[in-house]
Enzyme design. Structure first.
Site, PDB file in Angstrom:
ATOM      1  N   THR A  12       0.809  -1.221   0.000  1.00  0.00           N
ATOM      2  CA  THR A  12       0.000   0.000   0.000  1.00  0.00           C
ATOM      3  C   THR A  12       0.841   1.269   0.000  1.00  0.00           C
ATOM      4  OG1 THR A  12      -0.169  -0.093   2.414  1.00  0.00           O
ATOM      5  CG2 THR A  12      -1.960  -1.109   1.140  1.00  0.00           C
ATOM      6  N   ARG A  39      -3.351  -3.002   9.879  1.00  0.00           N
ATOM      7  CA  ARG A  39      -4.382  -1.981   9.681  1.00  0.00           C
ATOM      8  C   ARG A  39      -5.087  -2.157   8.340  1.00  0.00           C
ATOM      9  NH1 ARG A  39      -1.683   3.551   9.904  1.00  0.00           N
ATOM     10  NH2 ARG A  39      -0.864   2.757   7.940  1.00  0.00           N
ATOM     11  N   ARG A 117      21.835  -4.268   3.145  1.00  0.00           N
ATOM     12  CA  ARG A 117      22.706  -3.869   2.037  1.00  0.00           C
ATOM     13  C   ARG A 117      24.193  -3.989   2.371  1.00  0.00           C
ATOM     14  NH1 ARG A 117      19.945   1.776   0.630  1.00  0.00           N
ATOM     15  NH2 ARG A 117      18.076   1.016  -0.432  1.00  0.00           N
ATOM     16  N   CYS A 156      18.410   4.721  -4.467  1.00  0.00           N
ATOM     17  CA  CYS A 156      18.089   5.176  -5.822  1.00  0.00           C
ATOM     18  C   CYS A 156      19.120   6.163  -6.371  1.00  0.00           C
ATOM     19  CB  CYS A 156      16.690   5.792  -5.862  1.00  0.00           C
ATOM     20  SG  CYS A 156      16.399   7.111  -4.671  1.00  0.00           S
ATOM     21  N   GLU A 210      21.960   9.892   3.283  1.00  0.00           N
ATOM     22  CA  GLU A 210      22.045   9.656   1.844  1.00  0.00           C
ATOM     23  C   GLU A 210      23.482   9.581   1.343  1.00  0.00           C
ATOM     24  OE1 GLU A 210      19.424   9.314  -1.706  1.00  0.00           O
ATOM     25  OE2 GLU A 210      19.218   9.110   0.464  1.00  0.00           O
ATOM     26  N   LYS A 213      25.304   6.390   2.260  1.00  0.00           N
ATOM     27  CA  LYS A 213      24.800   5.254   1.488  1.00  0.00           C
ATOM     28  C   LYS A 213      25.420   5.222   0.097  1.00  0.00           C
ATOM     29  CE  LYS A 213      20.230   4.999   3.693  1.00  0.00           C
ATOM     30  NZ  LYS A 213      18.768   5.168   3.486  1.00  0.00           N
ATOM     31  N   HIS A 250      16.292  11.807 -10.624  1.00  0.00           N
ATOM     32  CA  HIS A 250      17.440  12.385  -9.923  1.00  0.00           C
ATOM     33  C   HIS A 250      18.475  12.867 -10.941  1.00  0.00           C
ATOM     34  CE1 HIS A 250      15.660  11.146  -6.324  1.00  0.00           C
ATOM     35  NE2 HIS A 250      16.436  10.133  -5.971  1.00  0.00           N
TER      36      HIS A 250
END
Length: 361
Positions: A12, A39, A117, A156, A210, A213, A250
């Site tokens: 969802t 939920r 990762r 990403c 970020e 990573k 990006h």
């Protein structure tokens, strides 16, 4: 050939919806389970996406298929992985730490979460870049006693950078990388995300976690598998990651010091021809080219180039020499963060692993 049954966990959420869009009508994979929190469990998928006023919170450009909207949502805690060929997870790192090993004990897990990762026995794949790391799946299974495995995709922002560095590193060697990103709002998700008053008429110069990573993942992805672990690529990566008022795609400005001299034409040829072995397989989610080169000095632009080859090709432009670095090159790229950088890239990874016998057998 019968299709391989798959489940989507976190279906969802924004990333889960992207998996639904990427897998709807897939010729080899079929969604048989949609999973979310307690939920949403017990509701039809379309109902679970509606708020109290009846508004449908479906965020993909592709329409929500009626057959999928009518599917029941299962509690992710109760998902039985047996009988599934693959489980795609689109959940936060904390629940991923608990749920993904539970699933992987029986079934392959392709994940967008960062939870595993950085583990030594976990490969982080970018299609076309590091298929030689596949053997790490066997190591992971042996180490953990699993029938399945966990294969998380990279951040990403890492995807466009590592993908465009890969042909340069293979042909000329890379000694140093400096990158500044201008990242779209969709990379932050919907909640907590970036609120409108923060991003409109603004550039936010910091995205938590970020930069670390990207710096760690790029070196792992471009590293060499030696024995039972990856030796990271031996060049430093320095980056500054910012958020800009763009919906998707990006943009990254990249500066590279090469180990050996390369002309702009040679670098362009290396990029343009990259990934031929993968592309020749005719995989359902693969683009016509992994890297598209533009000679227009005003390209790439996210609005014009993010959807190249269905959002699966990274577009490179402004490729030129950099006089500030020895053997220096610089370029600008645009990569679709919610297509190649997320669900659709993960589905392509699954297609590759199917051909290698790690999924569906």
């Amino acid at each position: 050939m019968s299709k391989i049954p798959v489940a989507i966990v976190g279906a969802t959420g924004l990333a889960g919806q992207q998996f639904v869009a990427a897998l709807a009508g897939h010729p080899e994979l079929v969604i048989t389970q949609l999973c979310a929190s307690a939920r949403s469990a017990g509701k039809r998928y379309g109902e679970a996406l509606r708020d109290d006023r009846g508004a449908l919170h479906w965020y993909c450009q592709e329409p929500l298929p009626d057959v999928i909207a009518a599917m029941p949502v299962v509690d992710a805690e109760a998902l039985d992985p047996k009988g599934l060929g693959c489980i795609f997870t689109a959940i936060e790192a904390e629940p991923a730490r608990v749920l993904e090993p539970r699933y992987a004990a029986e079934t392959p897990v392709i994940s967008t979460a960062s939870a595993f990762r950085y583990d030594d026995d976990v490969p982080v794949f970018i299609p076309g870049v590091n298929h030689d790391h596949t053997r790490l799946i066997d190591v992971q299974r042996r180490n953990r006693g699993w029938r399945g495995f966990i294969s998380p995709g990279p951040n990403c922002t890492t995807v466009g950078l590592a993908l465009t560095l890969a042909p340069l590193h293979a042909a000329f060697g890379v000694r140093r990388v400096i990158m500044t990103s201008m990242q779209s709002c969709s990379g932050a998700g919907r909640s907590p995300g970036v609120v409108a008053l923060d991003i409109i008429d603004n550039v936010v110069p910091f995205i938590p976690k970020e930069e670390d990573k990207v710096q760690i993942e790029t070196r792992k992805i471009l590293g060499a598998l030696a024995g039972d672990r990856i030796t990271p690529a031996d060049f430093p990566v320095s980056c500054t990651c910012t958020r800009v008022p763009v919906l998707e795609g990006h943009t990254e400005a990249v500066f590279v010091e090469l180990a050996r001299p390369a002309t702009v034409d040679a670098a362009r040829a290396a990029m343009a021809g990259f990934g031929a072995e993968l592309l020749a397989q005719g995989l359902p989610s693969a683009p016509r080219r992994l890297i598209a080169i533009s000679d227009d000095p005003y390209r790439p632009q996210p609005r014009l180039d993010r959807d190249a080859d269905g959002g699966m090709a990274t577009t490179v432009g402004r490729l030129r020499e950099d006089p500030a670095l020895p053997n220096g090159l610089k370029y600008v790229l645009v990569s679709h963060n919610t297509k190649m950088g997320a669900a659709k890239g993960a589905v392509l990874t699954a297609e590759i692993l199917m051909r290698k016998g790690y999924i569906g057998k």
